[in-house]
Design a protein around this motif. Structure first.
Motif, PDB file in Angstrom:
ATOM      1  N   UNK A 267     -48.485   9.139 -64.745  1.00 37.98           N
ATOM      2  CA  UNK A 267     -49.343   8.096 -64.172  1.00 37.98           C
ATOM      3  C   UNK A 267     -49.281   6.804 -64.992  1.00 37.98           C
ATOM      4  N   UNK A 268     -48.104   6.196 -65.102  1.00 37.99           N
ATOM      5  CA  UNK A 268     -48.070   4.881 -65.744  1.00 37.99           C
ATOM      6  C   UNK A 268     -48.789   3.864 -64.872  1.00 37.99           C
ATOM      7  N   UNK A 269     -49.628   3.050 -65.468  1.00 40.84           N
ATOM      8  CA  UNK A 269     -50.400   2.086 -64.676  1.00 40.84           C
ATOM      9  C   UNK A 269     -49.457   1.106 -63.992  1.00 40.84           C
ATOM     10  N   UNK A 270     -49.611   0.983 -62.676  1.00 43.99           N
ATOM     11  CA  UNK A 270     -48.773   0.078 -61.908  1.00 43.99           C
ATOM     12  C   UNK A 270     -47.349   0.558 -61.739  1.00 43.99           C
ATOM     13  N   UNK A 271     -47.093   1.845 -61.977  1.00 38.42           N
ATOM     14  CA  UNK A 271     -45.734   2.370 -61.904  1.00 38.42           C
ATOM     15  C   UNK A 271     -45.176   2.354 -60.491  1.00 38.42           C
ATOM     16  N   UNK A 272     -43.862   2.119 -60.380  1.00 35.03           N
ATOM     17  CA  UNK A 272     -43.201   2.082 -59.074  1.00 35.03           C
ATOM     18  C   UNK A 272     -42.459   3.372 -58.773  1.00 35.03           C
ATOM     19  N   UNK A 273     -42.644   4.374 -59.613  1.00 34.82           N
ATOM     20  CA  UNK A 273     -42.052   5.689 -59.377  1.00 34.82           C
ATOM     21  C   UNK A 273     -42.745   6.701 -60.257  1.00 34.82           C
ATOM     22  N   UNK A 274     -42.658   7.948 -59.884  1.00 33.36           N
ATOM     23  CA  UNK A 274     -43.320   8.978 -60.661  1.00 33.36           C
ATOM     24  C   UNK A 274     -42.355  10.064 -61.067  1.00 33.36           C
ATOM     25  N   UNK A 275     -42.264  10.330 -62.361  1.00 35.75           N
ATOM     26  CA  UNK A 275     -41.531  11.509 -62.825  1.00 35.75           C
ATOM     27  C   UNK A 275     -42.380  12.707 -62.405  1.00 35.75           C
ATOM     28  N   UNK A 276     -41.918  13.410 -61.378  1.00 33.34           N
ATOM     29  CA  UNK A 276     -42.786  14.361 -60.692  1.00 33.34           C
ATOM     30  C   UNK A 276     -42.411  15.807 -60.982  1.00 33.34           C
ATOM     31  N   UNK A 277     -43.382  16.692 -60.767  1.00 33.34           N
ATOM     32  CA  UNK A 277     -43.133  18.132 -60.779  1.00 33.34           C
ATOM     33  C   UNK A 277     -43.801  18.736 -59.561  1.00 33.34           C
ATOM     34  N   UNK A 278     -43.002  19.455 -58.779  1.00 33.51           N
ATOM     35  CA  UNK A 278     -43.484  20.135 -57.583  1.00 33.51           C
ATOM     36  C   UNK A 278     -43.340  21.634 -57.799  1.00 33.51           C
ATOM     37  N   UNK A 279     -44.424  22.366 -57.553  1.00 35.33           N
ATOM     38  CA  UNK A 279     -44.419  23.821 -57.688  1.00 35.33           C
ATOM     39  C   UNK A 279     -44.854  24.434 -56.365  1.00 35.33           C
ATOM     40  N   UNK A 280     -43.994  25.270 -55.779  1.00 31.60           N
ATOM     41  CA  UNK A 280     -44.372  25.995 -54.561  1.00 31.60           C
ATOM     42  C   UNK A 280     -45.194  27.211 -54.935  1.00 31.60           C
TER      43      UNK A 280
END
Length: 322
Positions: A267-280
């Motif tokens: 959650x970088x403030x004002x970020x234009x992308x997210x290093x994400x993790x998705x777990x099913x």
């Protein structure tokens, strides 16, 4: 609907009933002391199977060439700490009792991602604007991997979505729809992964999912939504204030219907992308994944060898030189 997915649906319905009981008035809660979210965890989530849908990122992964790759290195002191370390010196286990890693990231469009509208839309939400309600949603997996095997440039269509609904029922409102292409299996083919042709999602399919089914967002395995000259699908999504997931993995290991997805992102403030993790989060009898019972997570396993940095600065268990 198959017997397996009828069973899945029943399990999800029971979970929903338990959650509804949790938020009944105080007197009703007094009569149902055990019907709370902790009970839902014990009866549903603890025995569920968890499948990671996320690539680990490193300095050597595929990335759009206009951005370039990340750099990993050991953290050095940013200032003198008298009697402890001098500015510019590297922290070590031997001298300081700990180490840390510095990540030089040329872009937030890297690895498995969550794209907010602000990536393309100057009036769009940034990653820090996304609500906490993104945390957990129904997961729909639309499988087009056979079409992609025959045509690597295949783009998922409305007909593919309608075929899913003919088998599993209407796509739930607010769900996350992932498009399975099995392109993630080519992740290690860095030169090929991002080259055309690669699979995508057609603009009519994206419009159908959002305007007719009111989904939260869709996801795909490549790093771009489509291969049109103007990236028309990505343009439409982000300019209409929808997010999307990119670089997703392991969709071949989860059910097409009946699972949930847990969504986490930096959650970088004002970020234009997210290093994400998705777990099913899959049913307990699903053949893939692990449960909390099997892998409780604490204490974590011990490495077989000491951690040492490789030539790219990535920490790995490394046997002593023979």
């Amino acid at each position: 609907m198959s017997k397996r997915f009828s069973k899945i649906a029943a399990g999800i319905m029971m979970m929903a009933i338990l959650v509804a009981i949790t938020f009944t008035p105080v007197k009703a809660q007094d009569d149902n002391q055990n019907a709370d979210l902790w009970q839902v965890y014990e009866t549903t989530f603890k025995s569920a199977k968890y499948v990671d849908l996320t690539h680990a990122f490193s300095p050597t992964i595929a990335v759009w060439p206009g951005f370039g790759n990340a750099t990993f290195r050991a953290t050095t002191a940013g200032a003198d700490l008298p009697g402890y370390i001098n500015e510019g010196e590297t922290y070590t286990y031997a001298d300081h009792g700990f180490i840390a890693t510095a990540y030089e990231l040329p872009t937030d469009q890297y690895g498995t991602q969550l794209d907010p509208p602000g990536h393309w839309n100057e009036y769009g939400a940034t990653i820090s604007d996304l609500p906490a309600t993104y945390a957990i949603r129904p997961l729909v997996v639309v499988d087009v991997h056979e079409q992609v095997a025959a045509d690597p440039g295949y783009h998922a269509t409305v007909a593919d979505i309608e075929a899913w609904e003919a088998e599993h029922g209407r796509i739930p409102e607010g769900s996350v729809v992932m498009i399975r292409s099995d392109w993630h299996k080519r992740w290690s083919e860095v030169e090929r992964f991002n080259q055309k042709p690669f699979p995508g999602v057609s603009l009519p399919a994206l419009q159908f999912l959002h305007l007719e089914r009111n989904i939260l967002f869709h996801g795909h395995e490549p790093l771009d939504t489509d291969t049109t000259p103007t990236l028309e699908g990505e343009y439409w999504l982000l300019h209409n204030n929808y997010a999307q997931a990119e670089g997703v993995a392991n969709l071949d290991q989860v059910p097409e219907a009946g699972a949930l997805v847990a969504i986490g992102f930096a959650k970088p403030e004002g970020g234009t992308g997210g290093y994400a993790r998705y777990i099913a989060i899959c049913p307990p009898d699903w053949p893939n994944g692990v449960s909390v019972v099997e892998v409780p997570g604490a204490p974590l396993p011990v490495q077989p060898y000491p951690l040492r940095r490789d030539e790219n600065g990535v920490l790995r268990p490394t046997p002593p030189e023979s």
